[in-house]
Design an enzyme around this catalytic site. Structure first.
Site, PDB file in Angstrom:
ATOM      1  CB  ALA A  55      79.645  -2.545  57.222  1.00  0.00           C
ATOM      2  N   GLY A  56      76.589   0.648  55.618  1.00  0.00           N
ATOM      3  CA  GLY A  56      76.774   1.947  55.566  1.00  0.00           C
ATOM      4  C   GLY A  56      75.423   2.414  57.056  1.00  0.00           C
ATOM      5  NE  ARG A 100      80.682   3.822  57.293  1.00  0.00           N
ATOM      6  CZ  ARG A 100      80.093   4.322  56.031  1.00  0.00           C
ATOM      7  NH1 ARG A 100      79.685   3.543  55.322  1.00  0.00           N
ATOM      8  NH2 ARG A 100      79.024   5.653  56.348  1.00  0.00           N
ATOM      9  CB  CYS A 159      67.293   9.285  50.297  1.00  0.00           C
ATOM     10  SG  CYS A 159      68.369   7.612  50.902  1.00  0.00           S
ATOM     11  NE  ARG A 186      67.041  21.906  59.960  1.00  0.00           N
ATOM     12  CZ  ARG A 186      66.835  20.924  59.606  1.00  0.00           C
ATOM     13  NH1 ARG A 186      65.810  20.849  59.225  1.00  0.00           N
ATOM     14  NH2 ARG A 186      67.615  20.584  59.147  1.00  0.00           N
TER      15      ARG A 186
HETATM   16  C1  UDX Z   1      72.007   3.526  51.550  1.00  0.00           C
HETATM   17  C2  UDX Z   1      72.039   2.590  50.586  1.00  0.00           C
HETATM   18  O1  UDX Z   1      72.709   2.218  50.089  1.00  0.00           O
HETATM   19  C3  UDX Z   1      71.913   4.093  49.617  1.00  0.00           C
HETATM   20  O2  UDX Z   1      71.197   3.354  48.147  1.00  0.00           O
HETATM   21  C4  UDX Z   1      70.566   4.521  49.367  1.00  0.00           C
HETATM   22  O3  UDX Z   1      69.977   5.441  48.935  1.00  0.00           O
HETATM   23  C5  UDX Z   1      71.340   5.632  50.407  1.00  0.00           C
HETATM   24  O4  UDX Z   1      71.188   4.541  51.487  1.00  0.00           O
HETATM   25  P1  UDX Z   1      74.541   4.114  53.065  1.00  0.00           P
HETATM   26  O5  UDX Z   1      74.299   2.516  54.102  1.00  0.00           O
HETATM   27  O6  UDX Z   1      73.787   5.776  53.328  1.00  0.00           O
HETATM   28  O7  UDX Z   1      73.579   3.549  51.235  1.00  0.00           O
HETATM   29  O8  UDX Z   1      75.413   4.505  52.358  1.00  0.00           O
HETATM   30  P2  UDX Z   1      77.128   4.302  52.895  1.00  0.00           P
HETATM   31  O9  UDX Z   1      76.720   5.081  54.693  1.00  0.00           O
HETATM   32  O10 UDX Z   1      78.053   5.670  52.060  1.00  0.00           O
HETATM   33  O11 UDX Z   1      77.170   2.920  52.739  1.00  0.00           O
HETATM   34  C6  UDX Z   1      77.524   2.373  52.380  1.00  0.00           C
HETATM   35  C7  UDX Z   1      78.804   1.145  52.559  1.00  0.00           C
HETATM   36  O12 UDX Z   1      78.718   0.312  51.689  1.00  0.00           O
HETATM   37  C8  UDX Z   1      80.037   1.974  52.824  1.00  0.00           C
HETATM   38  O13 UDX Z   1      80.633   1.368  53.763  1.00  0.00           O
HETATM   39  C9  UDX Z   1      81.053   1.209  51.807  1.00  0.00           C
HETATM   40  O14 UDX Z   1      82.586   1.161  52.122  1.00  0.00           O
HETATM   41  C10 UDX Z   1      80.465   0.007  51.332  1.00  0.00           C
HETATM   42  N1  UDX Z   1      81.010  -0.664  50.224  1.00  0.00           N
HETATM   43  C11 UDX Z   1      80.762  -0.113  48.884  1.00  0.00           C
HETATM   44  C12 UDX Z   1      81.201  -1.808  49.530  1.00  0.00           C
HETATM   45  O15 UDX Z   1      81.541  -2.837  51.247  1.00  0.00           O
HETATM   46  N2  UDX Z   1      80.958  -2.785  48.722  1.00  0.00           N
HETATM   47  C13 UDX Z   1      81.064  -1.832  47.625  1.00  0.00           C
HETATM   48  O16 UDX Z   1      81.475  -2.443  46.673  1.00  0.00           O
HETATM   49  C14 UDX Z   1      81.024  -0.676  47.448  1.00  0.00           C
HETATM   50  C1  UDX Z   2      64.198   9.772  54.051  1.00  0.00           C
HETATM   51  C2  UDX Z   2      63.299   9.766  53.488  1.00  0.00           C
HETATM   52  O1  UDX Z   2      62.376   9.940  54.459  1.00  0.00           O
HETATM   53  C3  UDX Z   2      62.852   7.679  53.809  1.00  0.00           C
HETATM   54  O2  UDX Z   2      62.110   7.033  54.491  1.00  0.00           O
HETATM   55  C4  UDX Z   2      64.151   7.022  53.406  1.00  0.00           C
HETATM   56  O3  UDX Z   2      64.440   5.986  53.545  1.00  0.00           O
HETATM   57  C5  UDX Z   2      65.591   7.832  53.018  1.00  0.00           C
HETATM   58  O4  UDX Z   2      64.883   9.103  52.878  1.00  0.00           O
HETATM   59  P1  UDX Z   2      66.762  10.558  55.878  1.00  0.00           P
HETATM   60  O5  UDX Z   2      66.845  11.104  54.742  1.00  0.00           O
HETATM   61  O6  UDX Z   2      67.007  10.400  56.664  1.00  0.00           O
HETATM   62  O7  UDX Z   2      65.044   9.635  55.346  1.00  0.00           O
HETATM   63  O8  UDX Z   2      65.483  11.772  56.802  1.00  0.00           O
HETATM   64  P2  UDX Z   2      63.786  12.815  56.592  1.00  0.00           P
HETATM   65  O9  UDX Z   2      63.268  13.252  57.848  1.00  0.00           O
HETATM   66  O10 UDX Z   2      63.384  12.450  55.419  1.00  0.00           O
HETATM   67  O11 UDX Z   2      65.319  14.432  57.046  1.00  0.00           O
HETATM   68  C6  UDX Z   2      65.255  14.307  55.068  1.00  0.00           C
HETATM   69  C7  UDX Z   2      65.926  15.574  55.470  1.00  0.00           C
HETATM   70  O12 UDX Z   2      64.516  16.674  55.140  1.00  0.00           O
HETATM   71  C8  UDX Z   2      66.055  16.594  56.293  1.00  0.00           C
HETATM   72  O13 UDX Z   2      66.741  17.327  56.077  1.00  0.00           O
HETATM   73  C9  UDX Z   2      65.584  17.065  57.159  1.00  0.00           C
HETATM   74  O14 UDX Z   2      66.116  18.311  58.131  1.00  0.00           O
HETATM   75  C10 UDX Z   2      64.026  17.796  56.266  1.00  0.00           C
HETATM   76  N1  UDX Z   2      63.106  17.900  56.737  1.00  0.00           N
HETATM   77  C11 UDX Z   2      61.785  17.293  56.706  1.00  0.00           C
HETATM   78  C12 UDX Z   2      62.461  18.994  56.224  1.00  0.00           C
HETATM   79  O15 UDX Z   2      62.982  20.190  56.500  1.00  0.00           O
HETATM   80  N2  UDX Z   2      61.075  19.397  57.000  1.00  0.00           N
HETATM   81  C13 UDX Z   2      59.837  17.780  57.464  1.00  0.00           C
HETATM   82  O16 UDX Z   2      58.794  18.684  57.406  1.00  0.00           O
HETATM   83  C14 UDX Z   2      61.242  17.120  56.791  1.00  0.00           C
END
Ligand code: UDX
Ligand code: UDX
Length: 481
Positions: free
Chosen positions: A13-14, A42, A282, A457
């Site tokens: 549930a992230g 969470r 990511c 920025r």
């Molecule tokens: C996600 C993706 O799944 C990851 O691979 C991607 O690159 C980034 O986004 P995200 O949703 O951002 O991850 O992660 P997080 O907010 O940490 O949520 C993951 C959740 O999974 C946590 O709440 C954690 O408690 C849960 N979890 C983890 C389970 O419920 N079971 C497990 O065995 C491990």
């Molecule tokens: C990213 C990808 O965009 C998304 O498709 C993937 O599923 C998860 O990873 P996110 O990390 O949530 O998403 O944000 P994003 O908007 O991509 O920004 C990533 C980082 O790059 C931030 O720190 C942002 O400030 C920076 N950024 C982005 C810049 O510095 N300049 C830009 O022009 C765009």
């Protein structure tokens, strides 16, 4: 032929699982969606009556939760029970970079994904489609399939009557615009082998996504496409940030360079904003994963190419910290600096890999006293990230200038301008809208002259800042102060 999907379970549930399931629930009222997580706190937050307290801040998310929660969207810790009921299971657990063992520092740690696959294998009943939502190394689907198939053929599953299909359906949402990205995606990618399973997932998305935007690929292409998309996006940021340093050295302006190159259709104007370096959960993780894969297959040149994207990002953050110290006469020791923004980008409370963490740590090491304000990031989160208690932080011998490490404190509010009292500089690290409207003529009165604004920025009105009597450094501005 398609499988009928009445019940979906999402494990995790992230930031990905929560918003993705919320949008599916909103668009598919006839499907019951159970989001499960091992983290009790969470889940309690997702079930909060006060929508301000949901665990994730995303514009538009609270409204959907209000509409769907308790109807066809449910949050609980009942992992086994909900797996049993599900026709389709999304795996959205985190896959951090491995800290030790083989591939440490680069490869993704798949222990949670494996644990989920085993949990599914033990509990699933009937035919279940397992969807990889987490970003995974290429060929992970094979691992999941192996675990599931092993259970299908053994007595470990109580029902004995189970079969599985595995699909890859990577998430491309960006935090801060997650709901919009989910409602109007550029594309939905579904990788798989069994057409019936692909059609079943495709049918769900087709309720709000035009068919021509739903792309079907083989499962390995889908997994690799996700890593590659993030690597390409991060590469653009490292490219423009590297040019920002050259702009400062030559008298060019990175915003003008970005506009000029972005007008070329082949390059495009998006993702060319120079900033303090990319953060988020990511980009770094996925590139390092790609690097690990390339090394694994003996493609060292490919590995080095992509690793340089991460290296430039780290160098860039150090470069910004050093500029701040240099401009403040070579020392920030015992000087109050106001840090505006701690999240890795605006419109999120997420701080994972935020450039602000590195830059603040560097400044603390130089002995600065920081007052940190972010509209959505809590003091506890900042404390976890900096790994130093506020105000009474300890000395650090590794400091560049051997100064005693500084202190930090959190400020909830900037409206009454007290936060700026006796500050030597303001450092803008996240592009929150509220920082665009600051009253510089009033702020300058509170600060110690010659007071500086460091805008990483490009959000301030340069004329207003300079007219107010402040010195201004903007990233990539070769004609700056
Ligand atoms: C996600 C993706 O799944 C990851 O691979 C991607 O690159 C980034 O986004 P995200 O949703 O951002 O991850 O992660 P997080 O907010 O940490 O949520 C993951 C959740 O999974 C946590 O709440 C954690 O408690 C849960 N979890 C983890 C389970 O419920 N079971 C497990 O065995 C491990
Ligand atoms: C990213 C990808 O965009 C998304 O498709 C993937 O599923 C998860 O990873 P996110 O990390 O949530 O998403 O944000 P994003 O908007 O991509 O920004 C990533 C980082 O790059 C931030 O720190 C942002 O400030 C920076 N950024 C982005 C810049 O510095 N300049 C830009 O022009 C765009």
């Amino acid at each position: 032929m398609k499988y009928k999907i009445n019940n979906i379970c999402c494990i995790g549930a992230g930031y990905v699982g929560g918003p993705t399931m919320a949008v599916i629930a909103d668009k598919c009222p006839n499907i019951q969606i159970e989001v499960v997580d091992i983290n009790k706190i969470r889940i309690r937050q997702w079930n909060e009556d006060n929508f301000e307290k949901l665990p994730i801040f995303e514009p538009g998310l609270a409204e959907i939760i209000k509409r769907c929660r308790g109807k066809n969207l449910h949050f609980s810790n009942f992992v086994e029970e909900k797996i049993k009921k599900a026709d389709m299971i999304f795996i959205s657990v985190n896959t951090p970079t491995k800290k030790k063992g083989i591939g440490a520092g680069k490869a993704s740690d798949l222990k949670w994904v494996e644990a989920c696959a085993r949990e599914v294998a033990r509990n699933a009943i009937g035919h279940t489609i397992v969807v990889e939502k987490s970003t995974l190394p290429v060929r992970t689907a094979e691992v999941i399939k192996e675990i599931l198939n092993a259970s299908q053929n053994s007595s470990s599953n109580e029902s004995h009557l189970c079969s599985f299909d595995v699909l890859s359906n990577p998430e491309f949402l960006s935090e801060g615009t997650a709901i919009n990205d989910l409602m109007y995606p550029d594309r939905v990618l579904i990788g798989g082998e069994n057409q019936e399973a692909i059609d079943s997932l495709s049918e769900i998305y087709s309720r709000w996504v035009p068919r021509n935007k739903i792309l079907e690929t083989n499962i390995w292409s889908s997994e690799l496409a996700k890593l590659t998309a993030n690597a390409f996006l991060a590469q653009r940021i490292s490219s423009i940030n590297s040019i920002s340093a050259l702009c400062e050295a030559t008298g060019a302006d990175v915003r003008e360079v970005a506009r000029a190159i972005g007008s070329d259709n082949r390059i495009g104007s998006k993702f060319l904003d120079s900033g303090p370096g990319f953060g988020g959960s990511c980009f770094k993780k996925d590139i390092l994963n790609l690097v690990y894969l390339a090394e694994y297959f003996g493609l060292n040149e490919v590995a080095n190419f992509w690793e340089s994207v991460v290296k430039i990002n780290s160098w860039h953050q150090k470069r910004i910290s050093e500029i701040i110290v240099k401009k403040l006469f070579g020392t920030v020791a015992n000087k109050k600096l106001v840090i505006l923004g701690f999240a890795f980008k605006a419109n999120t409370n997420d701080t994972r890999e935020s450039a602000a963490i590195t830059i603040c740590k560097n400044l603390l090491n130089e002995g600065a006293n920081l007052v940190i304000h972010d509209p959505k990031v809590t003091a506890t989160q900042i404390e976890n990230d900096l790994n130093i208690n506020p105000v009474n932080s300890l000395g650090n011998e590794n400091s560049f200038f051997n100064a005693k490490a500084g202190n930090w404190e959190h400020s909830k509010c900037i409206n009454n301008l007290e936060i700026f009292n006796n500050a030597y500089a303001i450092v803008i690290l996240t592009e929150w809208d509220e920082f665009r409207a600051l009253k510089w003529t009033e702020i300058v009165e509170k600060m110690v002259p010659p007071a500086w604004v460091f805008d990483s920025r490009s959000i301030v009105n340069t004329k207003e800042v300079r007219d107010a009597g402040l010195s201004l450094w903007r990233l990539g501005d070769g004609l700056g102060d």
